[in-house]
Design a protein around this motif. Structure first.
Motif, PDB file in Angstrom:
ATOM      1  N   GLU A 167       0.830  -1.208   0.000  1.00 19.39           N
ATOM      2  CA  GLU A 167       0.000   0.000   0.000  1.00 19.39           C
ATOM      3  C   GLU A 167       0.868   1.263   0.000  1.00 19.39           C
TER       4      GLU A 167
ATOM      5  N   VAL B 131      -3.577   9.605  -5.455  1.00 20.59           N
ATOM      6  CA  VAL B 131      -3.232  10.122  -4.126  1.00 20.59           C
ATOM      7  C   VAL B 131      -4.513  10.476  -3.360  1.00 20.59           C
TER       8      VAL B 131
ATOM      9  N   LEU C 269      -6.461   7.391  -2.222  1.00 22.73           N
ATOM     10  CA  LEU C 269      -5.948   6.757  -1.016  1.00 22.73           C
ATOM     11  C   LEU C 269      -6.358   7.550   0.224  1.00 22.73           C
ATOM     12  N   LEU C 270      -6.254   8.868   0.153  1.00 22.38           N
ATOM     13  CA  LEU C 270      -6.646   9.699   1.303  1.00 22.38           C
ATOM     14  C   LEU C 270      -8.134   9.511   1.607  1.00 22.38           C
ATOM     15  N   GLU C 271      -8.943   9.433   0.547  1.00 20.57           N
ATOM     16  CA  GLU C 271     -10.397   9.238   0.715  1.00 20.57           C
ATOM     17  C   GLU C 271     -10.693   7.887   1.357  1.00 20.57           C
ATOM     18  N   HIS C 272     -10.027   6.842   0.862  1.00 19.05           N
ATOM     19  CA  HIS C 272     -10.256   5.516   1.438  1.00 19.05           C
ATOM     20  C   HIS C 272      -9.845   5.481   2.908  1.00 19.05           C
ATOM     21  N   GLY C 273      -8.707   6.113   3.192  1.00 17.78           N
ATOM     22  CA  GLY C 273      -8.224   6.154   4.576  1.00 17.78           C
ATOM     23  C   GLY C 273      -9.227   6.868   5.471  1.00 17.78           C
ATOM     24  N   LYS C 274      -9.719   8.005   5.016  1.00 16.79           N
ATOM     25  CA  LYS C 274     -10.696   8.764   5.808  1.00 16.79           C
ATOM     26  C   LYS C 274     -11.981   7.953   5.995  1.00 16.79           C
ATOM     27  N   HIS C 275     -12.415   7.300   4.944  1.00 17.70           N
ATOM     28  CA  HIS C 275     -13.642   6.519   5.004  1.00 17.70           C
ATOM     29  C   HIS C 275     -13.528   5.435   6.072  1.00 17.70           C
ATOM     30  N   TYR C 276     -12.386   4.750   6.071  1.00 15.68           N
ATOM     31  CA  TYR C 276     -12.185   3.703   7.071  1.00 15.68           C
ATOM     32  C   TYR C 276     -12.152   4.298   8.471  1.00 15.68           C
ATOM     33  N   ARG C 277     -11.355   5.354   8.664  1.00 15.70           N
ATOM     34  CA  ARG C 277     -11.200   5.922  10.013  1.00 15.70           C
ATOM     35  C   ARG C 277     -12.530   6.448  10.550  1.00 15.70           C
ATOM     36  N   ASP C 278     -13.285   7.114   9.664  1.00 18.20           N
ATOM     37  CA  ASP C 278     -14.578   7.668  10.099  1.00 18.20           C
ATOM     38  C   ASP C 278     -15.560   6.555  10.466  1.00 18.20           C
ATOM     39  N   SER C 279     -15.330   5.349   9.926  1.00 15.74           N
ATOM     40  CA  SER C 279     -16.273   4.257  10.168  1.00 15.74           C
ATOM     41  C   SER C 279     -16.023   3.560  11.511  1.00 15.74           C
TER      42      SER C 279
ATOM     43  N   SER D 100      -3.046   7.330   6.900  1.00 11.47           N
ATOM     44  CA  SER D 100      -3.960   7.134   5.764  1.00 11.47           C
ATOM     45  C   SER D 100      -3.711   5.790   5.088  1.00 11.47           C
ATOM     46  N   THR D 101      -2.435   5.456   4.912  1.00  9.45           N
ATOM     47  CA  THR D 101      -2.092   4.213   4.226  1.00  9.45           C
ATOM     48  C   THR D 101      -2.522   3.009   5.041  1.00  9.45           C
TER      49      THR D 101
ATOM     50  N   CYS E  74      -4.975   2.906   7.162  1.00 11.29           N
ATOM     51  CA  CYS E  74      -6.449   2.832   7.042  1.00 11.29           C
ATOM     52  C   CYS E  74      -6.864   2.296   5.676  1.00 11.29           C
ATOM     53  N   ALA E  75      -6.193   2.756   4.637  1.00 11.40           N
ATOM     54  CA  ALA E  75      -6.534   2.284   3.292  1.00 11.40           C
ATOM     55  C   ALA E  75      -6.273   0.781   3.172  1.00 11.40           C
TER      56      ALA E  75
ATOM     57  N   GLN F 121      -9.038  -1.006   5.151  1.00 11.55           N
ATOM     58  CA  GLN F 121     -10.312  -0.864   4.421  1.00 11.55           C
ATOM     59  C   GLN F 121     -10.553  -2.065   3.492  1.00 11.55           C
TER      60      GLN F 121
ATOM     61  N   ARG G 206     -13.392  -3.890  12.077  1.00 12.51           N
ATOM     62  CA  ARG G 206     -13.343  -2.536  12.653  1.00 12.51           C
ATOM     63  C   ARG G 206     -13.971  -2.475  14.050  1.00 12.51           C
TER      64      ARG G 206
ATOM     65  N   THR H 127      -4.402   6.297  13.996  1.00 10.32           N
ATOM     66  CA  THR H 127      -5.032   6.654  12.718  1.00 10.32           C
ATOM     67  C   THR H 127      -5.911   7.898  12.791  1.00 10.32           C
TER      68      THR H 127
ATOM     69  N   ALA I 186      -5.990  10.407   9.998  1.00  3.34           N
ATOM     70  CA  ALA I 186      -6.477   9.991   8.669  1.00  3.34           C
ATOM     71  C   ALA I 186      -7.875  10.522   8.392  1.00  3.34           C
ATOM     72  N   SER I 187      -8.556  11.009   9.427  1.00  2.00           N
ATOM     73  CA  SER I 187      -9.876  11.621   9.231  1.00  2.00           C
ATOM     74  C   SER I 187      -9.791  13.040   8.674  1.00  2.00           C
TER      75      SER I 187
ATOM     76  N   PRO J  86      -9.295  15.091   2.876  1.00  2.00           N
ATOM     77  CA  PRO J  86      -8.468  14.653   1.751  1.00  2.00           C
ATOM     78  C   PRO J  86      -8.140  15.794   0.790  1.00  2.00           C
TER      79      PRO J  86
END
Lengths: 296, 296
Positions: free
Chosen positions: A259, A275, A278-288, B203-204, B206-207, B210, B217, B228, B231-232, B235
Motif C-alpha cells: 500500500e 493520491v 488513497l486519502l479518501e479511502h483512509g478517511k472513510h475507514y477511520r470515520d467508520s 492514511s495508508t 487505514c486504506a 479498508q 473494525r 489513525t 487519517a480523518s 483529503p
C-alpha cells in the motif's frame, strides 16, 4: 453475576497470576462488579506482593503460583505472552476439579495450543484477549474501568466445551466488555493487522525520527504524538508479541508495504487522482470506526 | 500587546481571510488577548459570512477580499495552501503602506516564494505555520485556546526585514505559541518528517485495513484509534499539502521505507536483538517528546 441453578456463583474464587496493569485492573473490576468473590493473587516479585497486600480487592497474596490457584474456580494469567504456557504447566496439577484457566495475552494461536497441552484432564483452558491497556505498564496504572466498552476476544479450541467458553464470555461481559468468540488462528490474523501492525508503524516512525536532528522533537504536534503514542509501550512485552505472532505479522507488513509503495509511486508520478483516492479511502475507514470512550 | 514607541498598537486592524478552524480560532484568540484590536474577515461563501456576522470577535465581514484588507495592519490568510499565493496576488494592490501579510499554511517553500513575488513594494509577506489544528475542519470547531503552548514556525526569506519577522513572531507569541524562525526550505523538510509522513502512514494503514473484513473494525482498540486519528483529516486539504511538499515528502518516505524494510528483515530472519533494538529506539524517541497539553 452468573449463578448456578442453586444460586451459587460459578466463580466464587478467582486467582490472578502476575497482576500488572491488566491483572490488577481485572481484580479492581471484579471487586466492583461482584464484591462477594474472593480474589487471590500470585506475584513473582516480593515488592509486588507487598504492594498487593495493601490493596482492598486483594483477599490473599501468595508467593507460589501453585498455592495461589488451589481452590480457584477461575485462574487468570496476566503475565507476558511467552510465559503463559509455562505457567499453565506449573499450576496444572494444583488446579481443582472443573477449574477454568484463561489469560489476557495479545497473541493466541501458539499460546492456546501449548496451554491446552499443559492442562490436566480435570480442568479447562480457554484463551482471552481483552483489548484494553495502555502504553504504560505496572500495577500502579490499574483502573477498574479499563475494560468498559472495550472489545474482548475469547478463543476456544474446537475441543473446548461450550459451557467453559460461555462462562469466560460471561465473565468479561460482566466487566463491561464487548466479547467476540473466534478461533485462536483468526484472532492472530486480525490483531496482526489492527494492533501489531499499527504498533510496528509507530515504533518504526519513531526509530526513523530518532536518526534526524534532535531539535525537531520540539515541533511535534498533536498528530505526531497521537500517531506514535503506542511506541512508548514496553519493548520487552512487544518483542514477545512479535515473536509469537511472527508469521501473521509478516503477512500484514507485506500488505502495508504494498500500500505504501503504491502511494509513493502515485506521489512520485504526480498521479493526484490516485493520491486523493488513497486519502479518501483512509478517511472513510477511520470515520467508520465507532467513537472511542476517550473521543466522545 | 506590542506597541509603537508612541503606545499605538502595531496591529490595530487585523484581517482574517478565509476563517475556517484556524482562521476563526485566530480571531477568537486575538479577541481574548488584545480586545482593542479590530478584526475584519472575508469569507468566500455567503453562508460563512452570515455565520461570521453572529460572532462577537468579528467586527466587520466583507464579501470581497480586496475590501477586507483595506486599512489592515496585519492580514492572515487561512485558506488551503494552494490558494494562498493567488489570494496575495488578488489583495496586493489594496494593502496599505507597511501592511504585513502572513498565512497559516502547512507548507512554506513554494508558497513563500510565490507570495513574495506577488507582493507590492509597499507591504511585506512573511510565512507562518502555527502547528495547531485538528482532524476536523470548519468555523464551528474553532477554539480560542487552540494555539496555547503549541509550536509555530515563522519562515522569513533572506530579504524579509527583521522588524517584520519580529512583529509576526510577537503576534503568535501573544497567542501563547512557542515560535521558531526558520527558512521555508528547512521548515518543509522538518514537517515532511514530523507531520506529513505520519499523516501518510495513518492514511495508508487505514486504506490497507479498508480492504480487509469490514467486521474487524469493531475490534479497534485505543492504539489503532490514536495511530489513525489524523487519517480523518480533509483529503482535499491534504492532497494540496502533499502536492506542495512533494519532494521533501518523497525523501521522508524513502527514509521510512528503509526503516520498515530493515524491521521486516529482522523479523523475518528472527534477528530478535535487531527487533528489540528498533522497539527500544522507538520508545526512546517517543518518551523524549515533551508531554502534550492533552496528555498531562
Amino acid at each position: 453475576m452468573h449463578l448456578y441453578p442453586d444460586n451459587r456463583d460459578v466463580f466464587e474464587q478467582i486467582t490472578v497470576l502476575a497482576p500488572g496493569l491488566l491483572g490488577a485492573s481485572v481484580g479492581m473490576a471484579v471487586a466492583k462488579h461482584s464484591p462477594s468473590r474472593k480474589i487471590h493473587v500470585w506475584a513473582r516479585r516480593a515488592e509486588t506482593r507487598v504492594q498487593c497486600e495493601l490493596l482492598e480487592w486483594c483477599h490473599a497474596v501468595h508467593s507460589a503460583a501453585e498455592e495461589a490457584v488451589k481452590g480457584a474456580d477461575l485462574v487468570i494469567i496476566c503475565s507476558p505472552v511467552e510465559t503463559i504456557a509455562p505457567l499453565v504447566e506449573r499450576i496444572a496439577e494444583h488446579l481443582k476439579e472443573g477449574a477454568i484457566v484463561t489469560d489476557v495475552g495479545s497473541t493466541k494461536s501458539l499460546l492456546c495450543h501449548n496451554a491446552k497441552a499443559a492442562m490436566p484432564a480435570h480442568a479447562f483452558f480457554v484463551g482471552s484477549h481483552p483489548m484494553a491497556g495502555s502504553e504504560k505498564s505496572g500495577l500502579e496504572y490499574a483502573d477498574r474501568d479499563l475494560f468498559k466498552q472495550r472489545p474482548c476476544f475469547v478463543t476456544p479450541l474446537p475441543e473446548t466445551p461450550e459451557t467453559v467458553t460461555e462462562q469466560v464470555v460471561r465473565f468479561w461481559m460482566e466487566l463491561g466488555m464487548q466479547v467476540c468468540t473466534i478461533s485462536p488462528e483468526t484472532h492472530d490474523e486480525i490483531v496482526a493487522y489492527i494492533s501489531h501492525l499499527p504498533h510496528i508503524l509507530a515504533s518504526t516512525l519513531c526509530a526513523a525520527l530518532q536518526k534526524k536532528d534532535s531539535k525537531w522533537r520540539h515541533f511535534a504536534g498533536a498528530g505526531l504524538r497521537d500517531t506514535t503514542r503506542i511506541a512508548s509501550g514496553s519493548p520487552i512485552l512487544w518483542k514477545s508479541i512479535l515473536e509469537q505472532n511472527r508469521e501473521e505479522i509478516l503477512r500484514a507488513l507485506d500488505t502495508f508495504e504494498d500500500e505504501i509503495h503504491h502511494f509513493r509511486s502515485a506521489l512520485a508520478n504526480r498521479e493526484w487522482f490516485e493520491v486523493s483516492n488513497l486519502l479518501e479511502h483512509g478517511k472513510h475507514y477511520r470515520d467508520s470506526l465507532s467513537p472511542d470512550a476517550t473521543e466522545q
